[in-house]
Design an enzyme around this catalytic site. Structure first.
Site, PDB file in Angstrom:
ATOM      1  CE1 TYR A  82      68.482  25.295   0.598  1.00 52.90           C
ATOM      2  CE2 TYR A  82      66.542  26.680   0.642  1.00 52.90           C
ATOM      3  CZ  TYR A  82      67.776  26.352   1.147  1.00 52.90           C
ATOM      4  OH  TYR A  82      68.298  27.061   2.193  1.00 52.90           O
ATOM      5  CG  ASN A 126      65.669  25.975   7.605  1.00 56.29           C
ATOM      6  OD1 ASN A 126      65.451  25.256   8.569  1.00 56.29           O
ATOM      7  ND2 ASN A 126      65.401  27.267   7.602  1.00 56.29           N
ATOM      8  CB  ALA A 127      63.602  25.873   2.127  1.00 55.93           C
ATOM      9  CD  GLU A 128      61.652  29.657   5.868  1.00 56.62           C
ATOM     10  OE1 GLU A 128      62.572  29.460   6.666  1.00 56.62           O
ATOM     11  OE2 GLU A 128      61.815  30.214   4.777  1.00 56.62           O
ATOM     12  CG  ASN A 185      70.257  25.360   4.275  1.00 54.60           C
ATOM     13  OD1 ASN A 185      70.344  26.018   3.251  1.00 54.60           O
ATOM     14  ND2 ASN A 185      69.666  25.818   5.360  1.00 54.60           N
ATOM     15  CD  GLU A 186      71.074  29.024   7.421  1.00 56.23           C
ATOM     16  OE1 GLU A 186      70.190  28.553   8.134  1.00 56.23           O
ATOM     17  OE2 GLU A 186      71.133  30.207   7.105  1.00 56.23           O
ATOM     18  CE1 TYR A 242      68.894  34.333   5.115  1.00 56.30           C
ATOM     19  CE2 TYR A 242      66.851  35.332   4.353  1.00 56.30           C
ATOM     20  CZ  TYR A 242      67.787  34.316   4.301  1.00 56.30           C
ATOM     21  OH  TYR A 242      67.607  33.278   3.410  1.00 56.30           O
ATOM     22  CD  GLU A 276      69.687  30.679   2.387  1.00 57.54           C
ATOM     23  OE1 GLU A 276      69.007  31.285   3.247  1.00 57.54           O
ATOM     24  OE2 GLU A 276      69.845  29.456   2.380  1.00 57.54           O
ATOM     25  CE1 TYR A 343      61.325  33.769   2.785  1.00 56.08           C
ATOM     26  CE2 TYR A 343      62.603  35.589   1.919  1.00 56.08           C
ATOM     27  CZ  TYR A 343      62.464  34.551   2.812  1.00 56.08           C
ATOM     28  OH  TYR A 343      63.439  34.299   3.738  1.00 56.08           O
TER      29      TYR A 343
HETATM   30  C1  IPT Z   1      67.818  30.617   6.085  1.00 58.92           C
HETATM   31  C2  IPT Z   1      67.692  29.232   5.480  1.00 58.92           C
HETATM   32  O1  IPT Z   1      68.916  28.752   4.986  1.00 58.92           O
HETATM   33  C3  IPT Z   1      66.692  29.189   4.380  1.00 58.92           C
HETATM   34  O2  IPT Z   1      66.435  27.869   4.018  1.00 58.92           O
HETATM   35  C4  IPT Z   1      65.429  29.873   4.801  1.00 58.92           C
HETATM   36  O3  IPT Z   1      64.891  29.135   5.836  1.00 58.92           O
HETATM   37  C5  IPT Z   1      65.746  31.275   5.252  1.00 58.92           C
HETATM   38  O4  IPT Z   1      66.623  31.240   6.292  1.00 58.92           O
HETATM   39  C6  IPT Z   1      64.568  32.019   5.798  1.00 58.92           C
HETATM   40  O5  IPT Z   1      63.585  32.127   4.869  1.00 58.92           O
HETATM   41  S1  IPT Z   1      68.331  30.551   7.761  1.00 58.92           S
HETATM   42  C7  IPT Z   1      68.756  32.207   8.262  1.00 58.92           C
HETATM   43  C8  IPT Z   1      67.601  33.096   8.420  1.00 58.92           C
HETATM   44  C9  IPT Z   1      69.401  32.088   9.581  1.00 58.92           C
END
Ligand code: IPT
Length: 968
Positions: A82, A126-128, A185-186, A242, A276, A343
């Site tokens: 990113y 996003n990416a926290e 992103n998403e 995830y 991802e 992480y």
């Molecule tokens: C996904 C995001 O694209 C990424 O930027 C990051 O936030 C990640 O989650 C969580 O660490 S969103 C996904 C969990 C729906």
């Protein structure tokens, strides 16, 4: 189709007039192409195995090389990155790509490490990260974010036109290794096709010529598939997954609550892309990242990653995260993370390698070594005589190579089961013993031209193979204690020499069958039989992980031992390893060489019966880190005293705001007190409000929005009234501030009739909400005071506000916009090296100094001279338990490397990254401690420690940064 032709034409028209572009290059066929099965680079199919890495979470360019080399050595051939808009832009129109923000250098480093790059510049990421990558100033821009509204469009285009050209010049075909461009992103959450299309049009106009992708959320099936041919559709849509959830606290019981984890195919003309795929977790429940690493450990990786490979047929993978890094400064988004963004990844925040790294290496080496994997279709699975074991298979239509996934049919099963498979491959039908022990999975290969050999079938997995020293060397492995069989084809009976271990062989009808139990490392040399020689190494998961495969295809090198092999070079009979060693031990090298050098040192070697070189390497020298002594202390918080001179502060008198949350202030319609509206976007912010007292005032009612875990402190005429928790994201959705106003009683007699009274409020800003839902109510939620009233008073309050020095005009662009907030000490440079603190009190140790409401600073220095040629990863550790009332911002040589406090998260250890840390010289540590109450017992013992110590590493130059005083 028509759209594609048009896009190409437009792209050419845009590209042609550019004087710097070599016409030969512009006209050349695209270097990155794709079809239903895979990406092709220069016409060659590749399986992309990427690890997500964020340069902005590692503020030391010298360490980029360390991490990227580790990623490469761990079986990855790519990274996904990113680019964080907020990190580069303190102010509209102002961008910085130098120093720790030098993405050019980052991309160059990736290319040199042998890694392709998936570039993800957002604009939303996003990416926290604070604001999900949106700069704080974007909250003041009209128009809904993540849409084609005019104000937002102008802003994001400016970002893209800064970042895109950098990405473009690092593309494959332009001197770099970028192979894909990820738009947004998403964006599943929204459907503004024009916006999605415009991002892509801007990229093309800026010279991006690699395929464009996007990462669709979770269970895809949203716009990128429904609009597969319409505006906004990308060439290679990917899916985020995830499956293991973020429930780190229950690591031992959680097993795939968020789905099967198989990546959906979204287009027939593009490969399946796991954009991802979960490789760690955020730690929302404060379980600690070690628990997240357990949650997403080797068992999960084996089962889910291998299942996905065989079930979905994906050939593009990006694992989130490969290395998480640090939310240094005020980079963290407040609701999900704290300072560490470790992480639970394969490479830890302190750059250490883990059991997850070993598993990535096993899988990644396999993907790199076995080329037919890049093009497979589902095929008939081998039959199994035990229904507990389920098998799925794929085949390469060109080579006939078969791949079989062997795992429990019931994915929750934890038993150990064995079966005999009957597998028909192009070479015949073979029976193979298999075992699945608990939550595990194996990918078996059949009908494969393994170098100069023909592997008919095997119940062992392939780690890698290479042609070295005039023979094929192959490393196969299986679960320790399980039985294995490997069948190789010959035109005549070959000679089999078992050099080590217990391996039985039989030969009939061209089939050489080896039977064995996977234990330690067996070695079998096979010669004759009409083929070049083969050295077969049969190991376990554990012994397989001790191998490193480096060098080039033409000159491969296989190494067993050391903690990490970064690279190898063979020249004039000498093989040189750039390797790290955590302890003394054996090193064995398979290479076309007779001498060995590790780093600068010659290593005495003997030639083994396997034809390899065997020697011993030393471990690192022991390191003693200094104790932290000589602390100086100083209380600040002068802003709380009535006489404080705030004449230079900004008057908070705005009556309009771009925030969807309008201020409920009296008298209507204002003023707006939101910090962002005055250009103060990060860290603490101060308010001072004056009103004329009557003596009838009873209480101060305030509310502040800070993001999760934020607080605010209130003084009236210098008297501390107390503190309250700031509102959080939840209220944005509900429409009412949460947790509701803090009400502070005014002590009788404090205010005198007719006299001016002064309120002083210190509000923490824990970072900006993300914009995951593409909802301005969330992203543009204010920070700072949102409501203020004095009960029992009709007087209006005249407010002033103060935040980080210079606001959007940075006094310290090197450390950047996210480094400091508006504390008196931060504004005065107390965090910086060289600040004259000699006049401060000698504190002994801050450990147990009693706390008083307000802000106190501690400073000390320490000198380091770490051994050359060694990588010592140094951390700062807080012992004991900090009182809930206290919070600490940690500054290392002026860099904000962490926020510590009872209420912030479980973190007690903070990485002090080399580069910011002077490994050979003097370091300055400054702590800004904010307390909300009186309490005995300070932040507890504070000391340095080593996360790790290895011989090797890379040279890390000090990151240049200004000392006190700053120029502006
Ligand atoms: C996904 C995001 O694209 C990424 O930027 C990051 O936030 C990640 O989650 C969580 O660490 S969103 C996904 C969990 C729906």
């Amino acid at each position: 189709m028509l759209r594609k032709v048009l896009t190409v034409l437009v792209t050419l028209l845009v590209l042609l007039p550019m004087p710097l572009r070599d016409p030969a290059v512009a006209a050349a066929a695209p270097r990155v192409t794709y079809d239903h099965h895979s990406l092709m680079i220069d016409g060659r199919r590749v399986v992309v195995q990427a690890a997500e890495v964020h340069y902005f979470r590692l503020p030391s360019p010298g360490l980029w090389r360390d991490v990227l080399e580790k990623i490469r050595a761990g079986g990855f051939n790519a990274i996904s990155v990113y680019f964080d808009w907020a990190y580069h832009s303190p102010k509209p129109g102002v961008y910085d790509f130098t120093g720790v923000r030098d993405v050019d250098r980052f991309l160059r480093t990736a290319e040199r490490a042998g890694l392709y790059v998936i570039a993800r510049p957002g604009p939303y990421i996003n990416a926290e990260t604070t604001g999900g990558g949106f700069p704080g100033w974007l909250k003041n821009v009209p128009g809904r974010a993540r849409s084609s509204d005019a104000g937002f469009t102008e802003a994001y285009r400016d970002w893209l036109h800064h970042i895109n050209p950098i990405i473009a010049r690092h593309q494959v075909g332009h001197g770099g290794s970028v192979i894909l461009y990820n738009a947004e992103n998403e964006y599943a959450v929204s459907t503004d096709a024009a916006y999605m299309q415009d991002i892509q049009d801007q990229a093309r106009a800026d010279g991006v010529d690699v395929p464009i992708t996007t990462n669709d959320c979770c269970d895809a099936g949203s716009w990128s598939s429904t609009w597969a041919e319409g505006p906004g559709a990308v060439q290679i849509p990917g899916v985020d997954d995830y499956p293991q959830s973020f429930d780190c606290a229950n690591a031992e019981t959680v097993w795939g609550p968020w789905g099967e984890g198989t990546t959906e195919r979204l287009r027939d003309d593009a490969p399946v892309f796991a954009a991802e795929y979960q490789a760690g977790a955020i730690d929302g429940n404060d379980a600690g990242y070690d628990r997240c690493r357990e949650l997403t450990g080797p068992a999960y990786m084996k089962y889910f990653y291998k299942s996905n490979l065989l079930v979905s047929g994906a050939t593009l993978f990006n694992y989130y995260m490969g290395f998480g890094g640090t939310n240094w400064g005020f980079l963290a988004q407040p609701n999900d993370v704290y300072t560490s963004y470790d992480y639970g990844a394969a490479v830890t925040e302190a750059r250490g390698l883990t059991a997850k790294y070993d598993e990535f290496k096993r899988q990644g080496y396999f993907l790199q070594a076995v080329a037919p994997l890049a093009k497979t279709d589902p095929t008939a699975a081998p039959t199994t005589d035990n229904p507990a074991i389920g098998v799925v298979a794929r085949a390469n239509p060109d080579t006939g190579t078969r791949f079989a996934l062997v795992r429990h049919a019931d994915r929750a099963a934890t038993t150990a089961d064995t079966a005999t498979l009957s597998w028909t491959v192009p070479d015949g039908t073979y029976s193979l013993p298999v075992q699945v022990k608990g939550r595990d999975a194996h990918v078996l290969v059949g009908g494969y031209d393994m170098g100069g050999q023909r592997l008919a079938a095997s119940s062992s997995e392939i780690l890698t193979h290479a042609f070295v020293g005039g023979r094929d060397v192959a490393v196969l492995y299986g679960t320790a204690g399980s039985t294995g069989a490997t069948i190789l084809r010959y035109s005549a009976k070959p000679r089999v020499t078992v050099l080590e271990g217990d391996v039985r062989s039989t030969y009939s009808d061209g089939n050489l069958r080896l039977d064995y139990t996977h234990e330690r490392l067996a070695r079998v040399l096979i010669t004759g039989g009409g083929r070049r020689p083969l050295l077969l190494l049969l190991g376990t998961d554990e012994t397989a992980a001790t191998f490193w495969r480096t060098g080039t295809d033409a000159e491969p090198v296989l190494v067993r031992g050391t903690s990490l092999v970064r690279s190898t070079a063979v020249d004039g009979g000498t093989v040189r390893l750039a390797a790290d060693t955590a302890e003394a031990g054996e090193v064995e090298v398979f290479a076309e060489a007779s001498r060995l050098r590790v780093g600068d040192a010659e290593v005495r070697v003997t030639r083994t019966p396997s034809g390899s070189l065997l020697g011993r390497v030393p471990g690192p020298r022991e390191v003693r880190l200094p104790a932290l002594r000589g602390w100086r202390v100083r209380d600040e918080t002068p802003e709380a005293t009535p006489g404080f001179d705030d004449s230079s502060w900004r008057r908070a008198d705005k009556t309009t705001t771009e925030s969807p949350m309008k201020p409920p202030m009296k008298p209507e319609p204002g003023p707006v007190l939101y910090a962002d509206d005055y250009g103060f976007h990060y860290g603490d912010v101060w308010y001072r409000g004056r009103f004329t007292a009557t003596g009838a005032e009873t209480a101060v009612a305030l509310n502040a929005i800070t993001g999760r875990r934020g607080r605010y402190l209130v003084w009236l005429d210098g008297r501390y009234l107390g503190s309250a928790a700031g509102g959080t994201e939840a209220d944005a959705d509900a429409g009412t501030p949460d947790p509701g106003p803090g009400r502070f009683a005014i002590p009788a007699g404090l205010l005198k009739p007719g006299r001016q009274a002064t309120l002083a409020v210190l509000v923490q800003n824990m970072g900006h909400n993300d914009d995951w839902t593409a909802d301005d109510n969330r992203f543009k939620q204010p920070r700072g005071l949102v409501a203020a009233a004095v009960e029992g008073s009709a007087a209006s309050i005249a407010w002033k506000i103060q935040g980080a020095r210079g606001g959007e005009d940075l006094p310290d662009p090197v450390r950047g916009p996210l480094n400091t907030g508006g504390l008196y000490g931060e504004r005065s440079g107390w965090h910086l090296p060289g600040y004259p603190d000699r006049s401060w009190d000698e504190a002994g140790s801050p450990a147990d100094r009693p706390l008083a409401p307000g802000v106190t600073w501690y400073r000390t220095g320490f000198r380091l001279d770490l051994p050359e040629g060694q990588d010592v990863s140094v951390g700062l550790r807080f012992g004991g338990d900090i009182p809930a009332a206290a919070r600490v911002v940690v500054y290392l040589n002026g860099w904000n490397v962490g926020q510590y406090g009872g209420g912030i998260g479980p973190q007690k250890e903070f990485v002090l990254p080399a580069g910011l840390l002077r490994e050979h010289g003097r370091n300055t540590l400054a702590l800004a401690l904010t307390a909300t109450e009186r309490a005995s017992g300070g932040p507890g013992p504070i000391g340095l420690f080593a996360y790790g110590n290895v011989r090797g590493g890379v040279t890390v130059p000090d990151v240049p940064a200004p000392s006190y005083p700053l120029a502006r």
